[in-house]
Design an enzyme around this catalytic site. Sequence first.
Site, PDB file in Angstrom:
ATOM      1  N   GLY A  43       0.817  -1.203   0.000  1.00 23.23           N
ATOM      2  CA  GLY A  43       0.000   0.000   0.000  1.00 23.23           C
ATOM      3  C   GLY A  43       0.855   1.259   0.000  1.00 23.23           C
ATOM      4  O   GLY A  43       0.538   2.236  -0.677  1.00 23.23           O
ATOM      5  N   GLN A  91      -7.559   0.287   4.202  1.00 26.52           N
ATOM      6  CA  GLN A  91      -8.406  -0.267   5.280  1.00 26.52           C
ATOM      7  C   GLN A  91      -9.854  -0.459   4.829  1.00 26.52           C
ATOM      8  O   GLN A  91     -10.699  -0.831   5.634  1.00 26.52           O
ATOM      9  CB  GLN A  91      -8.358   0.649   6.508  1.00 26.52           C
ATOM     10  CG  GLN A  91      -7.001   0.744   7.194  1.00 26.52           C
ATOM     11  CD  GLN A  91      -6.595  -0.536   7.921  1.00 26.52           C
ATOM     12  OE1 GLN A  91      -7.393  -1.475   8.070  1.00 26.52           O
ATOM     13  NE2 GLN A  91      -5.353  -0.597   8.357  1.00 26.52           N
ATOM     14  N   THR A 148       9.895  -8.109 -11.874  1.00 26.18           N
ATOM     15  CA  THR A 148       9.210  -9.374 -12.137  1.00 26.18           C
ATOM     16  C   THR A 148       7.994  -9.513 -11.222  1.00 26.18           C
ATOM     17  O   THR A 148       8.091  -9.277 -10.020  1.00 26.18           O
ATOM     18  CB  THR A 148      10.180 -10.551 -11.907  1.00 26.18           C
ATOM     19  OG1 THR A 148      11.298 -10.351 -12.759  1.00 26.18           O
ATOM     20  CG2 THR A 148       9.529 -11.886 -12.215  1.00 26.18           C
ATOM     21  N   CYS A 158       2.653   0.945  11.749  1.00 24.96           N
ATOM     22  CA  CYS A 158       3.715   1.561  10.945  1.00 24.96           C
ATOM     23  C   CYS A 158       4.282   2.801  11.599  1.00 24.96           C
ATOM     24  O   CYS A 158       5.349   3.250  11.236  1.00 24.96           O
ATOM     25  CB  CYS A 158       3.186   1.948   9.567  1.00 24.96           C
ATOM     26  SG  CYS A 158       2.611   0.568   8.615  1.00 24.96           S
ATOM     27  N   SER A 200      -4.135  -2.974  -0.507  1.00 23.01           N
ATOM     28  CA  SER A 200      -3.067  -3.837  -0.014  1.00 23.01           C
ATOM     29  C   SER A 200      -3.642  -5.217   0.274  1.00 23.01           C
ATOM     30  O   SER A 200      -4.768  -5.341   0.754  1.00 23.01           O
ATOM     31  CB  SER A 200      -2.480  -3.227   1.261  1.00 23.01           C
ATOM     32  OG  SER A 200      -1.594  -4.124   1.853  1.00 23.01           O
TER      33      SER A 200
END
Lengths: 376, 305
Positions: A70, A176, A233, A318, A195
Site C-alpha cells: 500500500g 483499510q 518481475t 507503521c 493492499s
Amino acid sequence: MIYLDNAATTKPSAKALERASAYVTEKYYNPSGMYKEGFALQSELKKARSVLLSKIADESAFELIFTSCGTESDNQAIFSFARRGNAVTTVGEHSAVTAAFHELKTRGVAEPRFAPLEKDGRVNVQALLDMIDEKTCFVSVMHVNNEIGAINDINGIAKLVKQKNPRVIFHCDGVQAYGKIPFKLSKDVDLYSVSAHKIGGLKGVGALIKRKSLQLPPYIIGGGQEGGRRSGTENVFGIMHFQYAAEEKFATLKEDFATLQEYRELLWDLLDKEVYTRLSAKEGTPYILSVAARGLRGEILLHMANDKGLIVGTGSACSSNAKNRYSKVILACGHDEKTADGVLRLSFSPQTTKEEIVQAAAILNEIGRELARKMK
Amino acid sequence: MEKVIIIRYSEIYLKGKNRGFFERAFETNLRRAIDGFDAELIKNSGRYLVQNFPEDQTEEIIEKLKKVFGLHTLSLAYETSSDMDSIFEAAKLQARTEGTFKVESHRGDKKYPLTSVEISKTLGGLLLDNAKGGLKVDVHNPSFTIRVDIRENGKALVFGEFIEGANGMPVGTAGKGLLLLSGGIDSPVAGHMMAKRGMKIDCLHFHSYPYTNMQAKEKVVDLAKILSEYTCGTNLYTVKVTHIQEAIHEKCKADLMITLLRRFMYRIAERHALRIGAQCLITGESLGQVASQTIEGMTSSNSVV
C-alpha cells in the site's frame, strides 16, 4: 492467543495458500518468458487483475497495477502527480501519505496542505475544499482511517473536489476499506491504493487502481512490466494468493460487515466505562474499535494484554516506532494528550469469534483496573 | 611479493618485568580478531605481522584489527626480497604519480650493503625517474611517504601510511568490571573507556516490562553487540525490576522514585558482580546530564554499594 490487531495485518487465508501453492512448486516461470509456460502466467495475472478490480470498479473505466504494498501505491500516486503548486490531504492519513507529502516540501515540488478532522475522525470536508484553489494539482483523502476507523464518503468528497477544481488529480488510500466496506469507485476518483495483507493476502503485495485515461508516469523503471508503469518481475504467487483471498473476502463482505458491527458493539458494551472511553463512532468501520484508557499508557496496557494472551494495537503499527509519542490523528480529533496516551486499537477480522470478544473484554477490564490501581 | 599487515603496539612497551603478560593477552586478542579469516599471525621483533590472507579480505581484516585495544598503528605493506629492484617494484605500487614525497628507511639487518640514508636516496631517485616529472621530493612536508624496512631474514617491508588503531591496553589485562548498560549513549561509552584500559566487561541491563517496551531491550542487545567488538566478547545479563518499581510506587513518596529505584539497581548490580567475579561497577553517570544526575543522587546510589 486472541488476535485483535487485524488492522495491522491479518492471518493469510490458508485456503488461498493451498490454491496458490502451485505457483511456487510448479508454475514458477517468469511471466515475461516467451515460452508457453510464461505466457500462460500472463493470462492468469490478467484474470487476477480483472477479479481484483471488478470487485470495486467498472473495468471499462479503471485499470489495476500491481505494486509491492500500500505504501508503494500511495507513494507512486503522490510523487507521480503532485508536481507543482500545492497538494492537499488530511491530518488523518497513514504515514505512507503524510510522510510523502512532507517530502514534497523538502524536494520543493509542491506545497503540502493538511485539512483538519471532525471529532469522529472524518475529514472536515468544508475545510478541505477551502484549501483547494486554482494552483492545487493533487488531493489525497483516505477511505477508512486506520487508527480510529472513520469512513470518509470518498465518492462524495471527490465530486466536490472536482467541482472546485476539475484539473485536480484525486487519490484515495483505500487500504483499510478494500474488501471490508461495500463500495464502488466513481469516475471522480482517479487513483485508489489497496493492499493484500489487510484482507487475508500476503505482505509484499499491493495495487494501485487508476482511471484508464490517466497517464501514469512510472515510479520504478526497468523491464517494462505492468505496461511499463511498474517494472520488476511480477510476484505471481503473491498476486494469485491476493486474488483468491479477495474472492473469499468479497463473497462474505456484507455478512462480515453486519457480524463485526455486532461484535464491536458487544465488546464496547462489555468494557468497563470507568477505565475506557470510546473514540470510534458507530458509523465507522466495524473492523476497528478505538478506545482510550485516559490517564494510563496504551503501550503498557498492550504489554500487559500480551502477557495474558491478547494481542491489541495502540495505533498504526507503521508509526509506533516514530519519535512522536502521541498520535497526531487522535489529537486532530480534538482529544487531549492524556487521552492520546491511553489509546488502544482493537481491530477484528471475520475469523474473530464471539467467545474471543468476551474473553478480550475480560482481559482488558482486568488489566485496565490493575494498572489504574497501580498508577494511583 | 606478498601483502602483509604490520601491527605495532605502544603502551605495552612501557611495561617492565610483566611485559610478557601484556603481550600474551594482546596476541590472544589479535588472534580472536582474525579468527574466521584465512590468515596467519606471527610475532616479529617487537611487532606482529598478519600474512597469507586472501586479497579480498584485506579491508575486513584491517577493520577488525582496528578495534583491538593495545594496537597503536597498522600498515598495509608489501613483503619482498631485500634487493633494490624488488623494493622498487613494491614501492611503485604504493607511490602516487603526482605530488611531493619522501622515503624513510630503517635497517634491522645492519649487514645490508646500503645505509638507511643511501636506501632512501636510491629508492627516491628511482621513483622520481619513474614518475617522469610528476613527483617532487619534499622531506619536510610531503604529500605521501614511502617507508622501507630491511629485515634480518633477507626480506624487506615496503609500506606507505600508518593507520591509527584503538590504542590503550589489551582487554583482559586489568580485571573484570560489570557495566550497567541503560540503552543511552553514556553507558556504552563508559564501558568502551574501561575496556580501553584493559578491563574485561560484562553488561547488566535493568528493564521494567510491561512499563518499558521490547524495542528498548532489543536496543541494549544491539549496543552490547557493538561494544563486544571492542571488548573481545561480553555477557549481557538482564534483570526485571518491575515489582520493585511497583512496590516503591505503592509505598514511597513519588519524588523519591528514581533515587530509590537506582539504589535497588546498584544493590542488585553489586550482588551480581560478586557472583561473576567482577571487581567493580561501571556506569555512564554524568553529573548534571539529566535532572536526576545530581551529586546528591549519585552519592545516594553509590552509598548502597
